[in-house]
Design an enzyme around this catalytic site. Structure first.
Site, PDB file in Angstrom:
ATOM      1  CE1 TYR A  59      39.237  60.527  78.315  1.00 23.17           C
ATOM      2  CE2 TYR A  59      37.639  59.114  79.383  1.00 23.17           C
ATOM      3  CZ  TYR A  59      38.241  59.582  78.239  1.00 23.17           C
ATOM      4  OH  TYR A  59      37.846  59.104  77.014  1.00 23.17           O
ATOM      5  CE1 TYR A  93      45.792  52.562  73.274  1.00 21.83           C
ATOM      6  CE2 TYR A  93      45.048  54.301  74.742  1.00 21.83           C
ATOM      7  CZ  TYR A  93      44.840  53.486  73.645  1.00 21.83           C
ATOM      8  OH  TYR A  93      43.675  53.593  72.928  1.00 21.83           O
ATOM      9  CG  ASN A 137      43.849  52.521  69.603  1.00 20.65           C
ATOM     10  OD1 ASN A 137      43.200  51.754  70.304  1.00 20.65           O
ATOM     11  ND2 ASN A 137      43.675  53.826  69.633  1.00 20.65           N
ATOM     12  CD  GLU A 138      39.373  54.213  69.079  1.00 22.56           C
ATOM     13  OE1 GLU A 138      39.952  55.293  68.869  1.00 22.56           O
ATOM     14  OE2 GLU A 138      38.422  54.109  69.861  1.00 22.56           O
ATOM     15  CD  GLU A 156      41.730  61.192  73.996  1.00 21.92           C
ATOM     16  OE1 GLU A 156      41.282  60.744  72.926  1.00 21.92           O
ATOM     17  OE2 GLU A 156      41.730  60.547  75.046  1.00 21.92           O
ATOM     18  CD  GLU A 199      39.435  53.177  73.787  1.00 21.58           C
ATOM     19  OE1 GLU A 199      38.672  54.135  73.514  1.00 21.58           O
ATOM     20  OE2 GLU A 199      40.612  53.112  73.393  1.00 21.58           O
TER      21      GLU A 199
END
Length: 635
Positions: free
Chosen positions: A332, A80, A184-185, A126, A265
C-alpha cells in the site's frame, strides 16, 4: 505552522473549558457535540490512528507492528474484522492462531493503543468479497448488504457471536475499543437500504449497549453521505491527499452539524492490481495534509499504516469496466512496509505528530532482519490432471452443465472441469465463452496437452484441436471475488456454458481441488520417495506442480521469493499458502516470506503450482528485498 498550532490549541481549550462542568468518570468515551470533540474520561481527546489488519500479518509479528505504530506517536489503531476469515464454513467460527482477535486487542492494549473497531459485516478492504463469506452465494438470489431475509439472518447469526466477544473490550467496560463502525462505506453501494442499516444499528446497540460510540464512514460525496449515514450513528468521511480538506469537512458538517471532525480513512498510499502500475503516494504530501487536519483539531486515521499481505486466496478484486484482481502484496506504499519496516514516510509522519502531542521517548524499533537465502532448484511433481487422486480425493460430481464453485461448495482456489471432445477437430476449432462465463481464468488442455487459456472480460475465445473422445480438461482459477461496488455477488467457476464451435459442451465431471489440504498434510514432499507419473511431452507447459527444499542454515529471517521467468501460479512454504505470483504481468515480482515460517533445523518445503509455463532452469530465488514495481508489457 505557528498560526495553525494556535488554532489547534484554541479548539482544545474550548473543549477543555466546556468539559470543566462535566463529571469526569473513569472509563468513559463520548462525543461532546457542543464543543466539537471526543471526550475520554471527561476530558477532550483527539485520536491519531493508523489502520492495521491482523488478518494480513502473521501473529508472531503483531506485537512488533503495534510497537512501531505506538513509537510513531499514534494513540489508536483501526481494525477491520473480516467475517469470512473467521467463518469460512457456515456456522463454524474460528478465533484461534492468526485469527485470535482478542489476543490482538490485548497486545494493542498492552502497547498503549486504543482501538477503533470496524466489524462490518462488510469491510471492503480489498479483501476477498469485501469480507463477506462466499457461502452466502449458495442462496442464488441473495441481495447482499440489504434487508434480504437470508442475508439479514446470516448477519444476525454472525454478529451475535462476534459482538458479545467485543463487549468486554469496549473502553467503557475497561478495554481499549473507543468507537465501533457500523457497516462500511454503505453510501457507495447501490442498495441504499435504510431498513438494513436500522437493523444493524439495533443489533449493535443490543450487543454493545447504548453508551458505545457508533459511527459510519463514507466517501466524500453527497450521495455517499446520504445513503451511508443514519440517525444515531456518528457520520465521518474519508479522503486522501488530493482532496480539499475544508470542503471535505464542510460536507461532514452538513450531515453532522456538531461533533468532532473525523477522517476515518486518510490514504497514505493505494492498492495495486495485476497489470497496473505500482502506486506511490508522496511522503511529504501525506505529512503536509496530515498536519493541516490535525491543526483543525480533526481526528485522523491513516489508511493503511501497515498493509501486510494477501496470503492464500484472500485478495479481492475490482470490477468497474473489467475484472481486475488485487495483487498478493498489500504493501500500500504505507508508512510501515509489507514486511513491517519503518519507511521515510513513517518518520515524516512522526515529525508531524510531534508538533501536536508528546510521543514516546526512545528509538524506533528497527526493521526485522532480512536474508538472501539464494537459489533453490525445483523438480516436477506432475501435471494437475495426473494428480487428481491426491489433490481431489472426493469422487467427481457429474453434471450435464457446468456447476459454479458456490454450487460445489468450493469457496476458493481451483476446480477442474472435465469432458470429452464430441467430434474430431482436425482443424483449430474455437472454444468460446459467449456469455463471459469464465470466472476468472481457464487453463485448457486436451489429453493432458496444454492448448491455451480463457480469461474473464479479455480472452473469450481460443482454438483447440483433437479427436472425438479426447479428454478436455479446463482448470478454473478463482482470482478473488469483487470486494467493492454493485458486483460483489461474484460467482466463480464456469458460470455459463462453453461452446465448442456451434455445440454446447455437456456431460461434465467436476473435481473440486483441495491442493492446500494435501500440502498441509505434508504432500508432495512426504511422497518424494515414491514413483512419480511418467514424464509427459513438454512437462513445463500447463498446470504443473513442482517441489523443492530450502536447506536450513540456522536463520529464520524474513526473505522475499522471486520466481524469475515463471509465469503465473501459487506458492506454499512449509504448508503455508504465500499467495499468487504473476511476474509475467506485474507489477509485483516477489512474495514476502515471514521469517518465523522457516525452520532453522529442518528442510523447508517449497511447493509451486505453475499454471502456464515454467522456465527451463526451474529455479526460484530468495532475496533480501522486495520488488513490487516492475510492470511487464501487456499481452
Amino acid at each position: 505552522m505557528a498560526v495553525g498550532v494556535l488554532l489547534f490549541v484554541a479548539v482544545i481549550l474550548a473543549c477543555l473549558s466546556a468539559s470543566g462542568n462535566l463529571v469526569s468518570g473513569e472509563n468513559s468515551f463520548s462525543i461532546d457535540y457542543k464543543n466539537n470533540c471526543f471526550l475520554k474520561d471527561g476530558k477532550p481527546f483527539q485520536y491519531i490512528s493508523g489502520s492495521i489488519h491482523y488478518s494480513r500479518i502473521p501473529r508472531y509479528y503483531w506485537k512488533d507492528r503495534l510497537l512501531k505504530m505506538y513509537m510513531t506517536g499514534l494513540n489508536a489503531i483501526q481494525v477491520y474484522v473480516p467475517w469470512n476469515f473467521h467463518e469460512v464454513v457456515q456456522g463454524v467460527q474460528n478465533f484461534t492462531g492468526d485469527r485470535d482477535l482478542e489476543h490482538f486487542l490485548d497486545l494493542a492494549n498492552q502497547t498503549g493503543l486504543l482501538v477503533i473497531l470496524r466489524p462490518g459485516p462488510y469491510i471492503c478492504a480489498e479483501w476477498e468479497m469485501g469480507g463477506l463469506p462466499a457461502w452466502l452465494l449458495q442462496k442464488p438470489n441473495i441481495v447482499l448488504r440489504s434487508a434480504d431475509a437470508d442475508y439479514v439472518q446470516a448477519v444476525s447469526n454472525w454478529l451475535s457471536v462476534l459482538l458479545p466477544k467485543m463487549r468486554p473490550w469496549l473502553y467503557i467496560n475497561g478495554g481499549n475499543i473507543i468507537t465501533v463502525q457500523v457497516e462500511n462505506e454503505y453510501g457507495s453501494y447501490f442498495a441504499c437500504d435504510y431498513n438494513y442499516m436500522r437493523h444493524l444499528r439495533a443489533l449493535f446497540r443490543f450487543f454493545l449497549g447504548e453508551d458505545t460510540v457508533l459511527f459510519t464512514t463514507d466517501g466524500n460525496t453527497d450521495k455517499d453521505m446520504k445513503c451511508g449515514t443514519l440517525e444515531g450513528l456518528y457520520a465521518t468521511v474519508d479522503f486522501g491527499t488530493d482532496t480539499n480538506i475544508t470542503k471535505a469537512f464542510d460536507r461532514q458538517r452538513r450531515f453532522e452539524p456538531q461533533g468532532p471532525l473525523v477522517n476515518s480513512e486518510f490514504y497514505t498510499g493505494w492498492l495495486d492490481h495485476w497489470g497496473d502500475q505500482h502506486v506511490v503516494v508522496d511522503a511529504q504530501k501525506v505529512s503536509r495534509v496530515l498536519a493541516e487536519m490535525l491543526t483543525l483539531g480533526a481526528n485522523v486515521n491513516m489508511y493503511m499504516f501497515e498493509g501486510g499481505s494477501n496470503f492464500g486466496y484472500w485478495n479481492g478484486a475490482d470490477h468497474d469496466t473489467r475484472f481486475r484482481s488485487v495483487v498478493t502484496s498489500y504493501d500500500y506504499d504505507a508508512p510501515l512496509s509489507e514486511a513491517g519496516d519503518p519507511t521515510e514516510k513513517l518518520f515524516a509522519i512522526r515529525d508531524v505528530i510531534k508538533q501536536f502531542r508528546d510521543i514516546p521517548s526512545g528509538p524506533m524499533p528497527p526493521a526485522t532482519p532480512k536474508f538472501a537465502y539464494g537459489f533453490v532448484t525445483l523438480k516436477k511433481v506432475g501435471k494437475v490432471s495426473d494428480l487428481l487422486n491426491t489433490i481431489s480425493p472426493a469422487v467427481p460430481v457429474k453434471s450435464q452443465h457446468p456447476l459454479t464453485f458456490e454450487e460445489m461448495k468450493q469457496n476458493y482456489g481451483f476446480m477442474l472441469y472435465r469432458t470429452t471432445l464430441p467430434q474430431d477437430l482436425s482443424e483449430p476449432t474455437p472454444l468460446i465463452s459467449p456469455l463471459n462465463g469464465v470466472h476468472d481464468r481457464a487453463y485448457v488442455s486436451v489429453n493432458g496437452v496444454f492448448q491455451g487459456l480463457l480469461e474473464r472480460d479479455t480472452v473469450l475465445v481460443m482454438n483447440v484441436t483433437g479427436q472425438q473422445g479426447d479428454t478436455l480438461d479446463i482448470l478454473i482459477e478463482n482470482m478473488g471475488r469483487v470486494n467493492f461496488g454493485s458486483k460483489i455477488n461474484d460467482y466463480k467457476g464456469l458460470v455459463s456454458n462453453l461452446f465448442l464451435g456451434k455445440d454446447i459442451l455437456t456431460d461434465w465431471q467436476i473435481y473440486p481441488l483441495d491442493i492446500d489440504g494435501a500440502i498441509t498434510s505434508g504432500w508432495p514432499h512426504s511422497d518424494s520417495g515414491k514413483s512419480s507419473p511418467a514424464p509427459q511431452k513438454d512437462p513445463s507447459v500447463g498446470p504443473v506442480i513442482y517441489m523443492g527444499t530450502l536447506q536450513p542454515n540456522g536463520l529464520s529471517w524474513d526473505t522475499f521469493l522471486k520466481l524469475n521467468e515463471w509465469t503465473k501460479g501459487q506458492v506454499w512454504i512449509n504448508g503455508m499458502n504465500l499467495g499468487r505470483y504473476w511476474p509475467a504481468r506485474g507489477p509485483q515480482q516477489t512474495l514476502y516470506v515471514p521469517g518465523p515460517l522457516l525452520s532453522t533445523t529442518q528442510p523447508n518445503n517449497i511447493t509451486v503450482l505453475e499454471l502456464e509455463r515454467a522456465p527451463a532452469h526451474l529455479r526460484v530465488l530468495f532475496m533480501d528485498r522486495p520488488q513490487l514495481n516492475v510492470l511487464a508489457e501487456k499481452p
